[in-house]
Write an enzyme that holds these catalytic residues in place. Structure first.
Site, PDB file in Angstrom:
ATOM      1  N   ASP A  13       2.905   1.642   1.405  1.00 40.62           N
ATOM      2  CA  ASP A  13       1.453   1.541   1.649  1.00 40.62           C
ATOM      3  C   ASP A  13       1.129   0.991   3.035  1.00 40.62           C
ATOM      4  O   ASP A  13       0.108   0.342   3.228  1.00 40.62           O
ATOM      5  CB  ASP A  13       0.764   0.655   0.584  1.00 40.62           C
ATOM      6  N   LYS A  16       1.448   4.873   6.518  1.00 33.80           N
ATOM      7  CA  LYS A  16       2.333   5.882   7.123  1.00 33.80           C
ATOM      8  C   LYS A  16       1.628   7.232   7.249  1.00 33.80           C
ATOM      9  O   LYS A  16       1.819   7.943   8.211  1.00 33.80           O
ATOM     10  CB  LYS A  16       3.599   6.089   6.266  1.00 33.80           C
ATOM     11  N   GLY A  40       2.620   9.668  -1.895  1.00 36.15           N
ATOM     12  CA  GLY A  40       1.227  10.033  -2.001  1.00 36.15           C
ATOM     13  C   GLY A  40       0.418   9.721  -0.782  1.00 36.15           C
ATOM     14  O   GLY A  40       0.440   8.612  -0.270  1.00 36.15           O
ATOM     15  N   HIS A  41      -0.232  10.734  -0.288  1.00 36.42           N
ATOM     16  CA  HIS A  41      -1.219  10.517   0.752  1.00 36.42           C
ATOM     17  C   HIS A  41      -2.430  11.368   0.446  1.00 36.42           C
ATOM     18  O   HIS A  41      -2.335  12.417  -0.176  1.00 36.42           O
ATOM     19  CB  HIS A  41      -0.668  10.812   2.147  1.00 36.42           C
ATOM     20  N   GLN A 223       7.656   5.408   0.504  1.00 32.83           N
ATOM     21  CA  GLN A 223       7.846   3.984   0.175  1.00 32.83           C
ATOM     22  C   GLN A 223       8.204   3.194   1.447  1.00 32.83           C
ATOM     23  O   GLN A 223       7.723   3.556   2.503  1.00 32.83           O
ATOM     24  CB  GLN A 223       8.906   3.796  -0.919  1.00 32.83           C
TER      25      GLN A 223
END
Ligand code: GDP
Length: 432
Positions: A13, A16, A40-41, A223
């Site tokens: 988080d 990135k 996830g983005h 991550q």
């Protein structure tokens, strides 16, 4: 020609997504090398908000070939859903390349993760329950099924029957669940195979040729370093290796192909779920930073734990990953504080001063931070676009971080907007 790794230096988080998005302009290939649909983005395509968890956000740029490389585990149902969503908004997904070596997340992985995490009670890791950990475990146990197995029904069925015998015994005898039907799985996965086939490729060879032909390749980690299975705060880690060395394995390129390793860090720290976090703070200040930084889980809405930037951990990440540059995000969140503490050491339970990240779990668990307070700044920095636009104290903050960690800061985030970044030249003369 250049291959650049972009990875998280903290517990994920770090922002990135934005760094990757920003750097993507100059790239020909954007590659995911580990993890699964637990990353996830959020991307905006055709005015629609899409949550991509597996497909690199590079898919939105017509000049980029997005690649899901060997080290990623794939839930084919999830991948096809993401592809459908993207296609639905008019995005051309035909360039996506998926390695035939990727391991598959199977229905029993999801089922088993659900029951085992329940079984662990308060010791559960709080995983995303998407079958990612169990799929990696089967890979190491040499009983995994891979994307390439989808294209030979006989082999697929044979491998499945062997593994299902054991999985069903565990599900029924240990956890009192119903067994899974192998025929149903074969039918479903054969159907998915037909839809996946156009995207499947030998991605290692593809990337090798791309590099040989002078193309730019970005390897995107999911991550963060401190969640790395080997180098993170085990067992409170993810089930794969986000660190730079794993990018080579996961993408199938050699270490000498890597030119740059960019580490993304927030100007403070956050952590989701359990595990050691020496620079953690609680109370009003933590609540303030959490709200200002929007530090709530993207899918769960769970409040993230908050702490000061941990320069010991960051220096460890710099060493482990051979970082060549830092991207410091969310500097704007620190505006308005009179003084900003930064963690420059740990004190062990026995009172010893530590200047390095301890390898021993118990030492880290009980470590308390040594904090240095740097002057803060009042101004809102959201409009700053050049280093000189930043208040003196903000520049001094960047300088302190770069010097301590021994890595230059190349990019600074000053707000959530795509353009709210500053290219900087904060150098790092000598590591502390
Ligand atoms: P990732 O999980 O590391 O990829 O993090 P994301 O890319 O999802 O970023 C998390 C959130 O932080 C997103 O809502 C971003 O818009 C936001 N964000 C990224 N950089 C900055 C920044 O410099 N300042 C602020 N205020 N928000 C940022």
């Amino acid at each position: 020609m250049p291959a650049t790794i972009v990875l998280g230096t903290q517990w994920g988080d770090e922002g990135k997504g934005k760094a990757v998005d920003y750097l993507a302009d100059g790239m020909d290939f954007v590659v995911r090398y580990q993890g699964g649909n637990n990353a996830g983005h959020t991307v905006i395509a055709e005015g629609r908000l899409l949550k991509l968890q597996l497909i690199p956000s590079g898919v939105l740029y017509p000049h980029i070939t997005p690649v899901i490389a060997d080290g990623v585990v794939i839930d084919p149902r999830h991948l096809l859903r993401e592809l459908d969503d993207l296609r639905g908004t008019g995005v051309d997904v035909s360039r996506l390349q998926v390695s035939g070596n990727c391991h598959l997340i199977m229905p029993y992985h999801l089922e088993l993760e659900k029951v085992t995490q329940r079984f662990l009670g308060h010791n559960a890791l709080g995983t995303t329950k998407r079958g990612i950990g169990p799929a990696y475990a089967d890979k190491a146990a040499r009983i995994g099924l891979r994307v390439q197995d989808l294209f030979d029904q006989k082999i697929f069925r044979e491998k499945l029957e062997i593994v299902l015998r054991e999985k069903n015994a565990i599900l029924t005898k240990l956890y009192g669940r119903l067994p899974l039907d192998g025929d149903v799985i074969v039918d479903e996965y054969m159907d998915l195979a037909g839809r996946l086939e156009p995207y499947v490729a030998d991605t290692s060879t593809l990337l090798h040729r791309a590099l040989r032909d002078g193309k730019s390749v970005m390897l995107e980690g999911a991550q963060g370093t401190l969640l790395d299975l080997d180098k993170g705060t085990y067992p409170f880690v993810t089930s794969s290796n986000p660190v730079a060395a794993a990018a080579c394995i996961g993408a199938g390129v050699g270490p000498k192909d890597i030119d740059e390793v960019w580490g993304v860090s927030k100007a403070y720290s956050t952590r989701v779920g359990a595990g050691p976090f020496p620079s953690e703070i609680e109370g009003d200040l933590a609540d303030h930073l959490r709200d200002r930084g929007g530090e709530y889980g993207t899918t769960t809405g769970r409040p993230r734990r908050i702490g000061w930037i941990d320069l010991i951990a960051l220096r460890y990440a710099a060493r482990i990953n051979s970082l060549t540059a830092l991207v410091l995000t969310k500097l704007d969140v620190l505006s308005g504080m009179e003084r900003i503490p930064v963690c420059t050491g740990y004190r062990s339970q026995e009172g010893a001063e530590l200047d390095h990240f301890p390898y021993h779990q118990s030492v880290l668990h009980h470590a308390t931070p040594t904090l240095v307070e740097l002057p803060g700044w009042e101004e809102d920095i959201g409009e700053a676009r050049r280093e000189e636009d930043l208040p003196e104290a903000a520049r001094a903050y960047l300088d302190f971080v770069a010097r301590f960690v021994g890595v230059p800061i190349a990019l600074v985030g000053v707000g959530p907007g795509r353009d709210q970044v500053i290219w900087t030249e904060v150098t790092a003369p000598a590591a502390g």
